[in-house]
Write a protein that holds these residues in place. Sequence first.
Motif, PDB file in Angstrom:
ATOM      1  N   CYS A  24      -4.937  -8.969  23.040  1.00 51.60           N
ATOM      2  CA  CYS A  24      -6.038  -9.619  22.423  1.00 51.60           C
ATOM      3  C   CYS A  24      -7.171  -8.483  21.793  1.00 51.60           C
ATOM      4  O   CYS A  24      -7.481  -8.948  20.650  1.00 51.60           O
ATOM      5  CB  CYS A  24      -6.836 -10.516  23.372  1.00 51.60           C
ATOM      6  N   GLY A  28      -7.447  -8.260  18.099  1.00 51.40           N
ATOM      7  CA  GLY A  28      -8.797  -8.414  17.407  1.00 51.40           C
ATOM      8  C   GLY A  28      -9.544  -7.530  16.536  1.00 51.40           C
ATOM      9  O   GLY A  28      -9.912  -7.746  15.615  1.00 51.40           O
ATOM     10  N   TYR A  55     -12.808 -13.819  17.909  1.00 53.62           N
ATOM     11  CA  TYR A  55     -12.529 -14.930  18.972  1.00 53.62           C
ATOM     12  C   TYR A  55     -11.435 -14.100  20.010  1.00 53.62           C
ATOM     13  O   TYR A  55     -11.745 -14.063  21.313  1.00 53.62           O
ATOM     14  CB  TYR A  55     -11.802 -16.112  18.280  1.00 53.62           C
ATOM     15  N   LEU A  56     -10.881 -13.296  19.183  1.00 51.70           N
ATOM     16  CA  LEU A  56      -9.579 -12.654  20.256  1.00 51.70           C
ATOM     17  C   LEU A  56     -10.389 -11.416  21.198  1.00 51.70           C
ATOM     18  O   LEU A  56     -10.114 -11.160  22.070  1.00 51.70           O
ATOM     19  CB  LEU A  56      -8.584 -11.976  19.283  1.00 51.70           C
ATOM     20  N   CYS A  59     -12.077 -13.090  23.851  1.00 46.41           N
ATOM     21  CA  CYS A  59     -11.143 -13.409  24.840  1.00 46.41           C
ATOM     22  C   CYS A  59     -10.685 -12.213  25.622  1.00 46.41           C
ATOM     23  O   CYS A  59     -10.502 -12.281  26.920  1.00 46.41           O
ATOM     24  CB  CYS A  59      -9.741 -14.016  24.135  1.00 46.41           C
ATOM     25  N   ASN A  84      -5.047 -20.230  26.418  1.00 52.40           N
ATOM     26  CA  ASN A  84      -3.620 -19.578  25.736  1.00 52.40           C
ATOM     27  C   ASN A  84      -2.848 -20.707  25.173  1.00 52.40           C
ATOM     28  O   ASN A  84      -2.332 -20.558  24.098  1.00 52.40           O
ATOM     29  CB  ASN A  84      -3.012 -18.816  26.843  1.00 52.40           C
ATOM     30  N   ALA A  87      -4.685 -21.676  22.147  1.00 48.11           N
ATOM     31  CA  ALA A  87      -4.443 -20.501  20.823  1.00 48.11           C
ATOM     32  C   ALA A  87      -3.085 -20.609  20.430  1.00 48.11           C
ATOM     33  O   ALA A  87      -2.775 -20.510  19.279  1.00 48.11           O
ATOM     34  CB  ALA A  87      -4.905 -19.199  21.602  1.00 48.11           C
ATOM     35  N   VAL A 117       1.632 -15.455  23.145  1.00 52.01           N
ATOM     36  CA  VAL A 117       0.546 -16.367  23.960  1.00 52.01           C
ATOM     37  C   VAL A 117       1.302 -17.274  24.925  1.00 52.01           C
ATOM     38  O   VAL A 117       0.739 -17.429  26.047  1.00 52.01           O
ATOM     39  CB  VAL A 117      -0.359 -16.800  22.871  1.00 52.01           C
TER      40      VAL A 117
END
Length: 132
Positions: A24, A28, A55-56, A59, A84, A87, A117
């Motif tokens: 992530c 990200g 967002y990532l 996470c 997950n 997502a 994911v």
Amino acid sequence: MTTTAPATAEARLRTLLRQDAAACAAFGLLMTAGFALVDSLLGLGPAWAVPLGVYLLGCAVALALVAGYPVLVRGQVIGVVVNNAVAATALAALPFTGLVDLTVAGVVVMLGGAALVVLFAVLEAAGAKRLA
């Protein structure tokens, strides 16, 4: 000294959560810091890439916190699995919504990301079942 099976399972789950966090964080950072590259290669403009990247990164922080607890909390791991699943669904659906004009590479990356994911979700769900 011998290691018990639950302790080994928890250690594997903790490692898996940390790997999920690292993935992530990497993706990200690519989305936020490399949004111009992402736009040209994937067709995912800054209006999509930067919020997805933020967002990532969030996470990644949450996953690192969950993995860092002295004793893993089953409810938190289930929360990770649910996140997950949502997502992965979003990543798999995005190329087919018409909301973004992705390149072929963009479609491949979104679908590949969704598959990764899902793999994390399945493995983390299996690990959550082993927690007390």
